[in-house]
Design a protein around this motif. Structure first.
Motif, mmCIF file in Angstrom:
data_model
loop_
_atom_site.group_PDB
_atom_site.id
_atom_site.type_symbol
_atom_site.label_atom_id
_atom_site.label_comp_id
_atom_site.label_asym_id
_atom_site.label_seq_id
_atom_site.Cartn_x
_atom_site.Cartn_y
_atom_site.Cartn_z
ATOM 1 N N GLU A 28 1.092 -1.315 -0.007
ATOM 2 C CA GLU A 28 0.017 -0.113 -0.088
ATOM 3 C C GLU A 28 0.837 1.319 -0.006
ATOM 4 O OE1 GLU A 28 -3.239 -0.208 2.749
ATOM 5 O OE2 GLU A 28 -3.104 -2.395 2.799
ATOM 6 N N GLY A 29 2.245 0.982 0.050
ATOM 7 C CA GLY A 29 3.233 2.026 0.161
ATOM 8 C C GLY A 29 3.476 2.604 -1.359
ATOM 9 N N GLU A 30 4.457 3.426 -1.314
ATOM 10 C CA GLU A 30 4.710 3.844 -2.913
ATOM 11 C C GLU A 30 6.332 3.487 -3.108
ATOM 12 O OE1 GLU A 30 4.205 7.936 -3.645
ATOM 13 O OE2 GLU A 30 2.289 8.185 -2.418
ATOM 14 N N VAL A 31 6.586 3.423 -4.318
ATOM 15 C CA VAL A 31 7.851 3.029 -5.087
ATOM 16 C C VAL A 31 8.620 4.347 -5.419
ATOM 17 C CG1 VAL A 31 9.304 1.533 -6.391
ATOM 18 C CG2 VAL A 31 7.141 0.764 -5.331
ATOM 19 N N SER A 32 10.005 4.486 -4.823
ATOM 20 C CA SER A 32 10.578 5.584 -5.420
ATOM 21 C C SER A 32 11.758 5.187 -5.725
ATOM 22 C CB SER A 32 10.713 6.685 -4.307
ATOM 23 O OG SER A 32 11.689 6.250 -3.191
ATOM 24 N N ARG A 33 12.953 6.115 -6.265
ATOM 25 C CA ARG A 33 14.354 5.684 -6.495
ATOM 26 C C ARG A 33 15.120 4.864 -5.322
ATOM 27 N NH1 ARG A 33 17.306 10.023 -7.352
ATOM 28 N NH2 ARG A 33 15.860 11.469 -6.349
ATOM 29 N N LYS A 34 14.694 5.269 -3.996
ATOM 30 C CA LYS A 34 15.325 4.745 -2.870
ATOM 31 C C LYS A 34 14.690 3.232 -2.508
ATOM 32 C CE LYS A 34 14.199 7.547 0.184
ATOM 33 N NZ LYS A 34 13.979 8.346 1.357
ATOM 34 N N GLY A 35 13.605 2.849 -2.887
ATOM 35 C CA GLY A 35 12.917 1.650 -2.749
ATOM 36 C C GLY A 35 11.532 1.846 -2.524
ATOM 37 N N ILE A 36 10.979 1.015 -1.604
ATOM 38 C CA ILE A 36 9.506 0.856 -1.313
ATOM 39 C C ILE A 36 9.184 1.635 0.044
ATOM 40 C CG2 ILE A 36 9.391 -1.545 -0.421
ATOM 41 C CD1 ILE A 36 6.600 -1.698 -1.993
ATOM 42 N N GLU A 37 8.352 2.533 0.086
ATOM 43 C CA GLU A 37 8.127 3.199 1.289
ATOM 44 C C GLU A 37 6.827 2.850 2.000
ATOM 45 O OE1 GLU A 37 7.243 7.741 2.820
ATOM 46 O OE2 GLU A 37 8.459 7.552 0.902
ATOM 47 N N TRP A 39 3.460 3.322 3.963
ATOM 48 C CA TRP A 39 2.476 4.144 4.032
ATOM 49 C C TRP A 39 2.393 4.770 5.499
ATOM 50 C CZ3 TRP A 39 -1.550 3.628 6.909
ATOM 51 C CH2 TRP A 39 -1.932 2.251 7.309
ATOM 52 N N LEU A 40 2.672 3.896 6.589
ATOM 53 C CA LEU A 40 2.198 4.496 7.700
ATOM 54 C C LEU A 40 3.288 5.301 8.453
ATOM 55 C CD1 LEU A 40 0.155 4.075 10.029
ATOM 56 C CD2 LEU A 40 1.431 2.112 10.887
ATOM 57 N N HIS A 41 4.589 4.980 8.461
ATOM 58 C CA HIS A 41 5.398 5.777 9.026
ATOM 59 C C HIS A 41 6.626 6.444 8.075
ATOM 60 C CE1 HIS A 41 4.015 3.600 12.963
ATOM 61 N NE2 HIS A 41 3.506 4.956 13.036
ATOM 62 N N GLY A 42 6.672 5.848 6.965
ATOM 63 C CA GLY A 42 7.416 6.457 6.246
ATOM 64 C C GLY A 42 9.107 5.721 5.814
ATOM 65 N N SER A 43 9.164 4.547 6.479
ATOM 66 C CA SER A 43 10.313 3.634 6.594
ATOM 67 C C SER A 43 10.462 3.271 4.851
ATOM 68 C CB SER A 43 10.389 2.542 7.306
ATOM 69 O OG SER A 43 10.270 2.814 8.732
ATOM 70 N N CYS A 44 11.564 3.353 4.596
ATOM 71 C CA CYS A 44 11.767 3.071 3.261
ATOM 72 C C CYS A 44 12.767 1.657 3.095
ATOM 73 C CB CYS A 44 12.333 4.106 2.313
ATOM 74 S SG CYS A 44 12.510 3.847 0.737
ATOM 75 N N PHE A 45 12.524 0.812 2.295
ATOM 76 C CA PHE A 45 13.394 -0.386 2.067
ATOM 77 C C PHE A 45 13.704 -0.501 0.806
ATOM 78 C CE2 PHE A 45 9.978 -1.045 5.407
ATOM 79 C CZ PHE A 45 10.846 -1.627 6.499
ATOM 80 N N ASP A 46 15.101 -1.056 0.815
ATOM 81 C CA ASP A 46 15.729 -1.260 -0.514
ATOM 82 C C ASP A 46 15.313 -2.570 -1.257
ATOM 83 O OD1 ASP A 46 18.296 -2.923 -1.920
ATOM 84 O OD2 ASP A 46 18.715 -0.544 -1.825
ATOM 85 N N LEU A 47 15.058 -2.353 -2.359
ATOM 86 C CA LEU A 47 14.364 -3.464 -3.198
ATOM 87 C C LEU A 47 15.369 -4.567 -3.647
ATOM 88 C CD1 LEU A 47 12.631 -1.456 -6.107
ATOM 89 C CD2 LEU A 47 11.782 -2.183 -4.038
ATOM 90 N N GLU A 48 16.615 -4.488 -3.503
ATOM 91 C CA GLU A 48 17.659 -5.377 -3.647
ATOM 92 C C GLU A 48 17.879 -6.280 -2.494
ATOM 93 O OE1 GLU A 48 19.262 -6.398 -6.548
ATOM 94 O OE2 GLU A 48 18.321 -4.711 -7.840
ATOM 95 N N THR A 49 18.016 -5.621 -1.244
ATOM 96 C CA THR A 49 18.590 -5.984 -0.163
ATOM 97 C C THR A 49 17.476 -6.320 1.002
ATOM 98 O OG1 THR A 49 19.097 -3.944 0.871
ATOM 99 C CG2 THR A 49 20.876 -5.251 -0.309
ATOM 100 N N GLY A 50 16.361 -5.443 0.905
ATOM 101 C CA GLY A 50 15.258 -5.435 2.040
ATOM 102 C C GLY A 50 15.755 -4.574 3.125
ATOM 103 N N LYS A 51 16.956 -3.878 3.158
ATOM 104 C CA LYS A 51 17.522 -3.351 4.385
ATOM 105 C C LYS A 51 16.634 -1.742 4.302
ATOM 106 C CE LYS A 51 21.758 -5.257 4.538
ATOM 107 N NZ LYS A 51 23.428 -5.117 4.445
ATOM 108 N N PRO A 52 16.366 -1.542 5.566
ATOM 109 C CA PRO A 52 15.650 -0.046 5.438
ATOM 110 C C PRO A 52 16.579 0.866 5.524
ATOM 111 C CG PRO A 52 16.039 -0.906 7.962
ATOM 112 C CD PRO A 52 16.556 -2.155 6.869
#
Length: 82
Positions: A28-37, A39-52
């Motif tokens: 339900e979040g958004e995808v950006s150049r940084k990864g997937i964000e 929607w609740l608190h804005g944490s972004c996760f890398d698409l390759e590694t899953g690391k925040p």
């Protein structure tokens, strides 16, 4: 188990569809150049590694191997990359 698929250019990524911070759906979040964000608190996760890459999440989400054959997407849920 729920998985979110993200297409980034020619690549398709598969991640666990649950934020490691708040246990809400990443799909339900958004995808950006940084990864997937989240929607609740804005944490972004890398698409390759899953690391925040941003707080409040500090733990990665699982990332699964993806294989595309003849236009079909196959996700190997037995193998995570983190």
């Amino acid at each position: 188990m729920s998985i979110v698929l993200v297409r980034n250019g020619e690549r398709v990524h598969a991640l666990a569809d649950e934020c490691s911070h708040a246990a809400v759906s990443l799909s339900e979040g958004e995808v950006s150049r940084k990864g997937i964000e989240c929607w609740l608190h804005g944490s972004c996760f890398d698409l390759e590694t899953g690391k925040p890459s941003s707080l409040p999440a500090t733990e990665p989400v699982d990332v699964y191997a993806v294989d595309i054959r003849d236009g079909d997407v196959f996700v190997d849920v037995t193998v995570t990359t983190n």
